[in-house]
Design an enzyme around this catalytic site. Sequence first.
Site, short mmCIF file in Angstrom:
data_model
loop_
_atom_site.label_atom_id
_atom_site.label_comp_id
_atom_site.label_asym_id
_atom_site.label_seq_id
_atom_site.Cartn_x
_atom_site.Cartn_y
_atom_site.Cartn_z
N ASP A 39 5.87 6.81 -10.22
CA ASP A 39 5.75 5.98 -11.41
C ASP A 39 5.25 6.80 -12.60
O ASP A 39 4.70 7.88 -12.42
CB ASP A 39 4.69 4.90 -11.17
CG ASP A 39 5.21 3.79 -10.30
OD1 ASP A 39 6.42 3.70 -10.11
OD2 ASP A 39 4.37 3.00 -9.82
N LYS A 61 8.03 3.20 -14.84
CA LYS A 61 8.17 2.04 -15.70
C LYS A 61 6.88 1.93 -16.48
O LYS A 61 5.81 1.95 -15.92
CB LYS A 61 8.33 0.76 -14.87
CG LYS A 61 9.63 0.68 -14.16
CD LYS A 61 9.76 -0.64 -13.46
CE LYS A 61 9.25 -0.54 -12.06
NZ LYS A 61 9.34 -1.80 -11.32
N GLY A 93 -2.55 3.47 -8.43
CA GLY A 93 -3.52 2.56 -7.82
C GLY A 93 -3.23 2.29 -6.37
O GLY A 93 -2.98 3.21 -5.59
N ASP A 94 -3.25 1.02 -6.01
CA ASP A 94 -2.92 0.59 -4.65
C ASP A 94 -1.51 0.00 -4.67
O ASP A 94 -1.21 -0.84 -5.53
CB ASP A 94 -3.93 -0.48 -4.19
CG ASP A 94 -3.68 -0.86 -2.74
OD1 ASP A 94 -4.47 -0.44 -1.88
OD2 ASP A 94 -2.68 -1.55 -2.45
N ILE A 97 -1.03 -3.90 -4.84
CA ILE A 97 -1.55 -4.70 -5.95
C ILE A 97 -0.67 -4.50 -7.18
O ILE A 97 -0.64 -3.41 -7.76
CB ILE A 97 -3.02 -4.33 -6.26
CG1 ILE A 97 -3.88 -4.62 -5.03
CG2 ILE A 97 -3.52 -5.09 -7.49
CD1 ILE A 97 -5.33 -4.23 -5.18
N MET A 175 -2.43 -5.17 -16.78
CA MET A 175 -1.34 -5.31 -17.76
C MET A 175 -1.68 -6.38 -18.79
O MET A 175 -0.84 -7.18 -19.18
CB MET A 175 -0.01 -5.62 -17.06
CG MET A 175 0.44 -4.47 -16.16
SD MET A 175 1.94 -4.81 -15.22
CE MET A 175 1.25 -5.52 -13.73
N1 SAH Z 1 -1.00 -0.82 -8.43
C1 SAH Z 1 -1.84 -0.55 -9.57
C2 SAH Z 1 -1.60 -1.54 -10.69
C3 SAH Z 1 -0.22 -1.45 -11.28
S1 SAH Z 1 -0.03 -2.48 -12.66
C4 SAH Z 1 -3.31 -0.56 -9.15
O1 SAH Z 1 -3.63 -0.96 -8.02
O2 SAH Z 1 -4.14 -0.13 -9.93
C5 SAH Z 1 -0.38 -1.36 -14.00
C6 SAH Z 1 -1.67 -1.77 -14.69
O3 SAH Z 1 -2.79 -1.30 -13.94
C7 SAH Z 1 -1.86 -1.19 -16.05
O4 SAH Z 1 -1.18 -1.93 -17.04
C8 SAH Z 1 -3.36 -1.30 -16.22
O5 SAH Z 1 -3.74 -2.63 -16.51
C9 SAH Z 1 -3.84 -0.98 -14.82
N2 SAH Z 1 -4.15 0.45 -14.65
C10 SAH Z 1 -3.50 1.34 -13.87
N3 SAH Z 1 -4.09 2.55 -13.95
C11 SAH Z 1 -5.13 2.41 -14.80
C12 SAH Z 1 -6.14 3.31 -15.28
N4 SAH Z 1 -6.20 4.59 -14.91
N5 SAH Z 1 -7.06 2.80 -16.14
C13 SAH Z 1 -7.03 1.51 -16.52
N6 SAH Z 1 -6.12 0.63 -16.09
C14 SAH Z 1 -5.18 1.07 -15.24
#
Ligand code: SAH
Length: 260
Positions: A39, A61, A93-94, A97, A175
Amino acid sequence: MSDFPAGSVWLVGAGPGDPELLTRKAERLISLASVVFHDALVGPGVLALASGAARLVHVGKRSGRHSLDQASIDRMIVAAALAGERVVRLKGGDPAIFGRATEELTACRAAGITVRICPGVTAASAAAAALGASLTLRGTARRLTFVTAHVRAGDTLDLDWRGLADGQATLAVYMGKASAGRLAAELIAAGLPGETPVAMVENASLPDERVFATRLDLLPLAARTALGDGPALLLIGEAMKTTGPAPHRNATLCRQSHSD
Ligand code: SAH
């Protein structure tokens, strides 16, 4: 490599950006992959862990700049696995989620491909770490809600506002930048006080991490004026009253003068 045979897929959590926040399993799987589909939110430090022989494919994306649709990504993953590759699908992230994991799991299973998940540190956890704060607070924040405020172009944000306006909860909004105005107005209309503390964390765990403290009624202005282009997480609730000074960060406060 018994858990990563040729022709199989791992959905791997890349964490919030800092490569040190990867799990050891994620690091091993990334180094074993022959192809990595990643991603936009997966940083260079994490991608650098792939083998020199691996193919890195950006299927990123970012809000408003969709480069590939989900069905195309599903097809690419399936095709690579069927061609005998060791496939890592690296997600910020995860993976479980707000990561569209179900689509990819379903596509792989439908093609008879073994697919597994390696969890990662989600943005809310990294944001709490940046703030030096707990997401839960004994007696005050007994509930932690992960919610996405993402809306497709043309749609309106339709959430269970009454359910979300819980003074005993912490709301972690993914988001949420573009919808901050609507979010604040709806939560206040549903009964959450305007002075409810809000933290905004941009680029959590990355070198350009920034944290902001504000309140719910000021959130629309704060989000519009303070946040930049990076991913940002909004944390709403009384537990955010206790954020630390984050002395090691370039912290900016946009509290009103009548708050502290
Ligand atoms: N799977 C991811 C979330 C994906 S949705 C997770 O578990 O974190 C993408 C959103 O995650 C972004 O729009 C933002 O709101 C948040 N996000 C992801 N990385 C971030 C970061 N380093 N700092 C702050 N927000 C983050």
